[in-house]
Design an enzyme around this catalytic site. Structure first.
Site, PDB file in Angstrom:
ATOM      1  N   LYS A 105      55.978  48.081  16.917  1.00 53.34           N
ATOM      2  CA  LYS A 105      55.798  49.385  15.612  1.00 53.34           C
ATOM      3  C   LYS A 105      55.856  50.911  16.903  1.00 53.34           C
ATOM      4  O   LYS A 105      55.524  50.691  18.503  1.00 53.34           O
ATOM      5  CB  LYS A 105      54.938  49.637  15.105  1.00 53.34           C
ATOM      6  N   TYR A 125      50.673  77.932  35.018  1.00 55.51           N
ATOM      7  CA  TYR A 125      50.626  78.898  33.481  1.00 55.51           C
ATOM      8  C   TYR A 125      49.049  79.074  33.500  1.00 55.51           C
ATOM      9  O   TYR A 125      48.262  78.347  34.234  1.00 55.51           O
ATOM     10  CB  TYR A 125      51.189  78.505  32.018  1.00 55.51           C
TER      11      TYR A 125
END
Length: 379
Positions: A38, A271
């Site tokens: 999955k 940043y």
């Protein structure tokens, strides 16, 4: 050309499957090995892992969704596939579900009844809730569902549950309580005539720790990929006197140095100007960021490997780039390999390291890796 690549080790996968084969064969019963693929095979790549697992001779695959089951079915026409998650709009998916080798887990009577009435029907497994508080039913609610299903003659091939906290503790009384409750649920099902069911409850941690939990099938997810469910699971193995299982990580994540620049003391990096150099610094830029799956919490708080040495992450991780300190790596040049998960000479950074530095779990670390990045199978 994409900025990074994933390598998947065939030999590591075969080794991990063998570990569990030896465990389930020690129970002296025919326990099936379900390889759980999955969520893009826990980030490893579902297409590639299908081939690797087939080569390793697993018995069946486990997925979350019908869509994942269909991907596997395109590659293999008959192998059983256990669908563990909800199927939205199930009444509109009759054609898709008409596969006798789909094993569908249901929690609600309405799903059970719908699947039972298909001309070509999948095999139906009932989920019971033994203490997870998620899917399935227990107590009187479970009895009512089984009673009504029996009165309508609905077929049932399997019964399942899921442990809530095996990997979270070294004291396993709650897991043992769940196991006892599941045994009671099996007896309730038997009392309504549902016998000879495929019984399964063990995922990676419980399959490793509890002989009695392996039953007719184990559902192996995280450990299939060579990662421990938790450090508590590893410690529990020792506390219970079990032989140490040596799991081998399947995945290696690599990129390269995209740009290099020399900056003076007092230069802000990235940043928000969250990092300021305290000496002349050689900065390498790696074209991998949070879009590619690198957790932003690794900003100023993690390492990559270059030429066998650790290179600290500087400043905030960007959407598609990360800056690293290569001042101490004199040999580093443009285009050099950068290892994000894996080894470089004698140094190693694991998925567990990344998860520790970013305060999460290795499941999230690998499933977050961008599915678009190429996955290459190596021996």
């Amino acid at each position: 050309m994409l900025s990074a690549k994933i390598e998947l080790s065939r030999s590591a996968l075969v080794h991990n499957v063998r570990i569990f084969r030896e465990l389930i064969e020690s129970n002296k019963q025919k326990t099936k090995f379900c390889a759980v693929l999955k969520s893009n095979a826990y980030g490893h790549g579902i297409y590639e892992m299908i081939d690797l697992c087939l080569d390793a001779s697993v018995d069946l695959f486990g997925v979350n969704s019908l869509e994942e089951a269909q991907i596997i079915r395109q590659k293999h026409k008959t192998i059983p596939i256990l669908i563990m998650g909800d199927i939205p709009n199930i009444r509109n998916r009759a054609n898709d579900l008409s596969d006798t080798n789909f094993w569908v887990i249901v929690s609600r009577l309405v799903e059970w009844e719908f699947l039972s009435n298909l001309d070509i029907r999948p095999r139906i497994h009932l989920k019971t809730d033994t203490g997870m508080g998620r899917l399935g039913h227990s107590g009187e609610s479970l009895r009512n569902i089984l009673s009504e299903a029996h009165s309508k003659g609905l077929p049932l091939e399997g019964i399942a549950t899921h442990f809530a906290s095996t990997e979270d503790f070294t004291e396993h009384s709650y897991s043992q309580k769940q196991l006892k409750t599941f045994q009671e649920h099996i007896e309730i099902a038997n009392s309504f005539g549902y016998t000879n069911l495929i019984k399964h409850c063990a995922a990676s941690a419980s399959a490793l720790l509890f002989d009695e939990a392996r039953m007719d099938m184990v559902r192996i997810g995280i450990a299939l990929y060579g990662l421990w469910p938790s450090m508590e699971t590893k410690l529990s193995m020792k506390l219970l006197g079990k032989p140490e299982a040596v799991l081998k990580p399947v995945l290696v994540w690599k990129s390269q140095i995209q740009h290099i620049q020399e900056v003076p003391t007092g230069t802000f990096i990235g940043y928000g100007s969250t990092y300021k150099t305290t000496s002349p610094t050689r900065v390498g830029v790696v074209p991998v960021g949070y879009y590619e799956g690198l957790d932003r919490k690794l900003s100023n708080n993690g390492y990559m490997l270059v030429a066998g040495k650790r290179a600290r992450i500087l400043g905030r991780i960007c959407m598609n780039m990360t800056m690293i300190d290569i001042t101490h790596i004199d040999s580093a040049i443009l285009g050099d390999e950068v290892v994000i998960i894996g080894s470089s000479q004698n140094e190693y950074v694991s998925a567990d390291d990344l998860s520790l530095w970013s305060n999460t779990i290795n499941y999230e670390t690998t499933t977050s890796i961008l599915s678009l990045l190429p996955r290459n199978i190596i021996d």
